[in-house]
Design a protein around this motif. Structure first.
Motif, PDB file in Angstrom:
ATOM      1  N   THR A  44       0.899  -1.231  -0.031  1.00 32.46           N
ATOM      2  CA  THR A  44      -0.032  -0.070  -0.012  1.00 32.46           C
ATOM      3  C   THR A  44       0.856   1.218  -0.011  1.00 32.46           C
ATOM      4  N   VAL A  45       0.386   2.255  -0.474  1.00 34.40           N
ATOM      5  CA  VAL A  45       1.117   3.589  -0.556  1.00 34.40           C
ATOM      6  C   VAL A  45       0.128   4.645  -0.447  1.00 34.40           C
ATOM      7  N   THR A  46       0.723   5.834  -0.066  1.00 34.29           N
ATOM      8  CA  THR A  46       0.165   7.063   0.224  1.00 34.29           C
ATOM      9  C   THR A  46       0.525   8.012  -1.103  1.00 34.29           C
ATOM     10  N   VAL A  47      -0.408   8.396  -1.676  1.00 32.30           N
ATOM     11  CA  VAL A  47      -0.099   9.436  -2.895  1.00 32.30           C
ATOM     12  C   VAL A  47      -1.299  10.691  -2.712  1.00 32.30           C
ATOM     13  N   LYS A  48      -0.753  11.948  -2.491  1.00 35.77           N
ATOM     14  CA  LYS A  48      -1.609  13.040  -2.486  1.00 35.77           C
ATOM     15  C   LYS A  48      -2.681  13.191  -0.924  1.00 35.77           C
ATOM     16  N   GLY A  49      -2.118  12.388  -0.283  1.00 35.68           N
ATOM     17  CA  GLY A  49      -2.958  11.822   1.228  1.00 35.68           C
ATOM     18  C   GLY A  49      -3.772  10.919   1.225  1.00 35.68           C
ATOM     19  N   GLN A  50      -3.986  10.036  -0.107  1.00 38.41           N
ATOM     20  CA  GLN A  50      -4.630   8.935  -0.159  1.00 38.41           C
ATOM     21  C   GLN A  50      -4.036   7.490  -0.032  1.00 38.41           C
ATOM     22  N   LYS A  51      -4.613   6.773   0.856  1.00 37.67           N
ATOM     23  CA  LYS A  51      -3.930   5.501   0.852  1.00 37.67           C
ATOM     24  C   LYS A  51      -4.336   4.585  -0.469  1.00 37.67           C
ATOM     25  N   GLN A  52      -3.424   4.211  -1.194  1.00 35.03           N
ATOM     26  CA  GLN A  52      -3.840   3.231  -2.288  1.00 35.03           C
ATOM     27  C   GLN A  52      -3.099   1.828  -2.146  1.00 35.03           C
ATOM     28  N   ILE A  53      -3.976   0.902  -2.888  1.00 35.35           N
ATOM     29  CA  ILE A  53      -3.405  -0.551  -2.911  1.00 35.35           C
ATOM     30  C   ILE A  53      -2.318  -0.475  -4.150  1.00 35.35           C
TER      31      ILE A  53
END
Ligand code: PLP
Length: 407
Positions: A44-53
């Motif tokens: 999982t990563v965070t991009v522009k404050g949003q957690k993404q799979i």
């Protein structure tokens, strides 16, 4: 004194086709390149404050965050510092580089190995050294960009054969072997975009028949294929028939760097001739220790590869049920055929809005009209997250009317 020279104008880069295309995507909020990751736990990563799979990474074993691997990297920095400030040929050769050479030779099953600073450099250096002016390189039409660039750098001749098509390869062998000094067949072990596997036993058979060398770029096979991830040559049990095996550490081995293995004399030749090896600084200590620790983990802990293949089977079945065309992939790389470029980009945007980080692949990386979304899976993915991925792709397939077959 007055300067009377006329001022010449320099041609700008802004009207180049590539910049025009990038600007068009930016203007339409469909630009999915250079996304800045703010935090990462591998799957999982965070991009522009949003957690993404994350399903767009090559971190197949998920080892970038493994405690044993991280500790090895930290200890190496404490002992050797952060960089080597020179090439292995001169002042940048640490004892841990040599230990890693030996460890990888054992792991892969070849007599000798040497580590380069990147996989790209390994291909550029080794192939340009091996393929001299009187030699011929035969390569698969879907080989990686680093092999294409290697063929430009090499002094020898290069011919392409049709992707994984053994009759196309044999035709070229038959009509050319007598005209050249050495003939080298070069192919990816696992193809990076479509995730299909090289027909290596067939390549080996033809190489023997025509007296050619075999060079496998196993960037996506090392750590993944074969027992304990020893690679595509081990998967097919043809280690002794492959003359050169290249691997990178930028995927399963959670770092950066590359390796070439083969017979002792061939590798000795490469390390005294490959310019990207001799004239570029060596892998930093933390990277060397990371790779060494990854080899320990994958050889000692069978659960890592069990998790990976179980995740791959789960997702592959899921995509099949949803009706996606997956190019017959048998590896952790599962490409999904979309077709139209715009659709692939809009679908990527939709996925992002639902918390999924996936990467679109557009022409010229794939043929025109065959845009795809390249997805890839890790040992560290959680089945719950993967179920969510399938659910969102199911919705997207209906919304974007994705075809079930390649057109
Ligand atoms: C098939 C293949 N070969 C070589 C490379 C280059 O490896 P590296 O990232 O270590 O430079 C890659 C990486 O994208 C690859 O996919």
């Amino acid at each position: 004194m007055e300067n009377n020279h006329p001022v010449a104008t320099k041609k700008s880069f802004s009207d180049s086709k590539i910049i025009e295309r990038a600007n068009l995507l930016r203007d339409n909020d469909l630009y999915f390149f250079f996304r800045a990751i703010e935090e990462t736990e591998a799957s999982t990563v965070t991009v522009k404050g949003q957690k993404q799979i994350m399903i767009g990474s090559n971190n197949y074993l998920g080892l970038t965050h493994h405690p044993y691997v991280k500790e090895a990297a930290i200890k190496a920095i404490e002992k050797y510092g952060t960089g080597c400030t020179g090439s292995r040929f001169l002042n940048g050769n640490l004892n841990i580089h040599e230990e890693l050479d030996h460890k990888l030779a054992d792991y892969l099953g070849h007599e000798k190995a040497i580590v380069f600073s990147t996989g790209m450099q390994a291909n550029l250096g080794a192939l340009s050294a091996i393929c001299g002016p009187k030699d011929l390189m035969l390569f698969d039409s879907e080989n990686h960009a680093s092999i294409i660039d290697s063929s430009r750098l090499a002094m020898g001749t290069t011919f392409k054969y049709k992707h994984n098509d053994m009759s196309s390869l044999e035709e070229l062998l038959e009509s050319n072997v007598s005209r050249f000094n050495r003939v080298i067949i070069v192919a990816d072990g696992v193809f990076s975009m479509t995730g299909d596997i090289l027909k290596l036993p067939e390549v080996v058979r033809l190489a023997k028949k025509y007296g050619a060398y075999v060079y496998v770029d196993d960037a996506h096979g090392i750590g993944v294929m074969g027992p304990q991830g020893r690679g595509t040559m081990s998967h097919f049990d043809v280690v002794k028939d492959v003359d050169f095996n290249m691997g990178t550490f930028s995927k399963s081995f959670a770092s950066i760097g590359g390796v070439i293995s083969g017979s002792a004399d061939a590798i000795d030749y490469v390390r005294h001739s490959a310019r990207s090896f001799m004239f570029s600084a060596s892998m930093p200590p933390a990277a060397v220790a990371t790779v060494s620790a990854c080899v320990d983990v994958v050889t000692r802990d069978p659960s890592i590869l069990e998790n990976l293949w179980s995740n791959v089977a789960f997702v592959r079945e899921g995509f099949k049920e949803l009706g996606f065309y997956t190019y017959g992939s048998q590896t952790p790389i599962i490409p999904l055929y979309i077709g139209d470029d715009m659709k692939a980009l809009q679908m990527t945007k939709f996925l992002e809005s639902k918390g999924i980080f996936a990467t679109p692949v557009l022409p010229p990386a794939v043929p025109k009209g065959e845009a795809l979304i390249r997805t890839s899976y890790m040992a560290s993915h959680d089945k719950k997250d993967l179920a969510r991925v399938l659910e969102v792709f199911g919705e997207a397939k209906k919304i974007f009317e994705i075809p079930n077959h390649l057109h």
